[in-house]
Design a protein around this motif. Structure first.
Motif, short mmCIF file in Angstrom:
data_model
loop_
_atom_site.label_atom_id
_atom_site.label_comp_id
_atom_site.label_asym_id
_atom_site.label_seq_id
_atom_site.Cartn_x
_atom_site.Cartn_y
_atom_site.Cartn_z
N PRO A 36 -6.98 -11.22 4.61
CA PRO A 36 -6.67 -9.52 4.16
C PRO A 36 -6.83 -9.33 2.64
O PRO A 36 -6.50 -10.17 1.90
N LYS A 37 -7.47 -7.93 2.45
CA LYS A 37 -7.59 -7.40 1.08
C LYS A 37 -6.34 -6.78 0.89
O LYS A 37 -6.13 -6.29 -0.55
N THR A 38 -5.58 -6.23 1.55
CA THR A 38 -4.27 -5.40 1.56
C THR A 38 -3.15 -5.85 2.27
O THR A 38 -3.46 -6.63 3.39
N PRO A 39 -2.01 -5.25 1.98
CA PRO A 39 -0.78 -6.09 2.92
C PRO A 39 -1.23 -5.65 4.52
O PRO A 39 -0.88 -6.47 5.34
N VAL A 40 -1.82 -4.53 4.68
CA VAL A 40 -2.38 -4.36 6.24
C VAL A 40 -3.79 -4.17 6.02
O VAL A 40 -4.29 -3.42 5.47
N GLY A 80 1.97 2.49 10.68
CA GLY A 80 2.71 3.21 9.51
C GLY A 80 1.79 3.71 8.25
O GLY A 80 2.08 4.28 7.21
N LEU A 81 0.32 3.53 8.50
CA LEU A 81 -0.63 3.69 7.27
C LEU A 81 -0.72 5.05 7.00
O LEU A 81 -0.96 5.31 5.86
N HIS A 82 -0.52 5.97 7.82
CA HIS A 82 -0.69 7.35 7.64
C HIS A 82 0.28 8.02 6.60
O HIS A 82 0.09 8.83 5.93
N GLU A 83 1.34 7.36 6.44
CA GLU A 83 2.45 8.01 5.59
C GLU A 83 2.02 7.72 4.06
O GLU A 83 2.21 8.76 3.40
N GLY A 84 1.40 6.57 3.75
CA GLY A 84 0.94 6.44 2.26
C GLY A 84 -0.54 6.58 2.07
O GLY A 84 -0.80 6.59 0.79
N GLY A 85 -1.27 6.76 3.24
CA GLY A 85 -2.62 6.76 2.97
C GLY A 85 -3.19 5.41 3.45
O GLY A 85 -2.65 4.11 3.34
N GLY A 110 -1.14 -0.20 2.94
CA GLY A 110 0.15 -0.69 2.54
C GLY A 110 0.45 -0.87 0.92
O GLY A 110 1.40 -1.70 0.45
N GLN A 111 -0.62 -0.37 0.46
CA GLN A 111 -0.74 -0.34 -1.20
C GLN A 111 -1.63 0.32 -1.89
O GLN A 111 -2.51 0.88 -1.07
N ARG A 112 -1.47 1.07 -2.86
CA ARG A 112 -2.46 1.73 -3.67
C ARG A 112 -3.56 0.81 -3.56
O ARG A 112 -3.50 -0.14 -4.27
N ILE A 113 -4.91 1.58 -3.39
CA ILE A 113 -5.67 0.73 -3.30
C ILE A 113 -7.00 1.60 -4.52
O ILE A 113 -7.28 2.86 -4.59
N LYS A 114 -7.11 0.77 -5.70
CA LYS A 114 -8.08 1.15 -6.58
C LYS A 114 -9.33 1.73 -6.19
O LYS A 114 -10.06 0.85 -5.45
N GLU A 115 -10.14 2.63 -6.67
CA GLU A 115 -11.17 2.86 -6.55
C GLU A 115 -12.44 1.89 -6.91
O GLU A 115 -12.23 1.48 -7.81
N GLY A 116 -13.10 1.54 -5.94
CA GLY A 116 -14.04 0.30 -6.06
C GLY A 116 -13.66 -1.01 -6.09
O GLY A 116 -14.11 -1.96 -6.49
N SER A 117 -12.31 -1.19 -5.87
CA SER A 117 -11.90 -2.51 -5.80
C SER A 117 -12.15 -3.30 -4.71
O SER A 117 -11.92 -4.76 -4.83
N MET A 118 -12.82 -2.88 -3.62
CA MET A 118 -13.06 -3.59 -2.60
C MET A 118 -14.58 -3.31 -2.30
O MET A 118 -14.92 -3.59 -1.07
#
Length: 125
Positions: A36-40, A80-85, A110-118
């Motif tokens: 995984p690249k993010t918590p979810v 629950g991803l819709h809540e924070g994006g 599950g966390q803020r994803i920085k633009e271009g980070s993935m």
């Protein structure tokens, strides 16, 4: 390019390789990414033999396409991803970084994803 019936997702669909299933019905399978690249980080794949998004859009029925994306949205809401994006990503072809030649999307949040980070290495699943 012909569909490779020996790709890892085809093996998961046949039950030859285990997966941590999040959702399954007669048309799709959703499971947690093993790196995984993010918590979810959930992968959603159709059970049909589609190589990439282009193949899926050109050859799946309108009902299959609608079902796939409707369920992807339901899965995201259920997690629950819709809540924070969340981010929905698909890599189409080698130049985009697609490694597994079976159409799939990544649901990530599950966390803020920085633009271009993935942008690189996304499709290691």
């Amino acid at each position: 390019m012909a569909y490779d019936k020996e790709n890892i997702f085809a093996k998961i669909l046949r039950g030859e390789i285990p997966s941590n299933t999040v959702y399954e019905d007669d048309q799709i399978l959703a499971f947690n990414d093993i790196a995984p690249k993010t918590p979810v980080h959930v992968l959603v794949i159709p059970k049909g033999e589609y190589i990439d998004m282009d193949d899926f859009a050109a050859n799946a029925s309108a009902a299959e396409i609608a079902h796939f994306f409707a369920k992807a949205g339901e899965i995201a809401r259920g997690l629950g991803l819709h809540e924070g994006g969340y981010r929905l990503v698909t890599n189409n072809g080698e130049n985009a970084g697609q490694i597994v030649p079976h159409f799939h999307i990544h649901l990530m949040g599950g966390q803020r994803i920085k633009e271009g980070s993935m942008a690189r290495g996304m499709d290691g699943a």
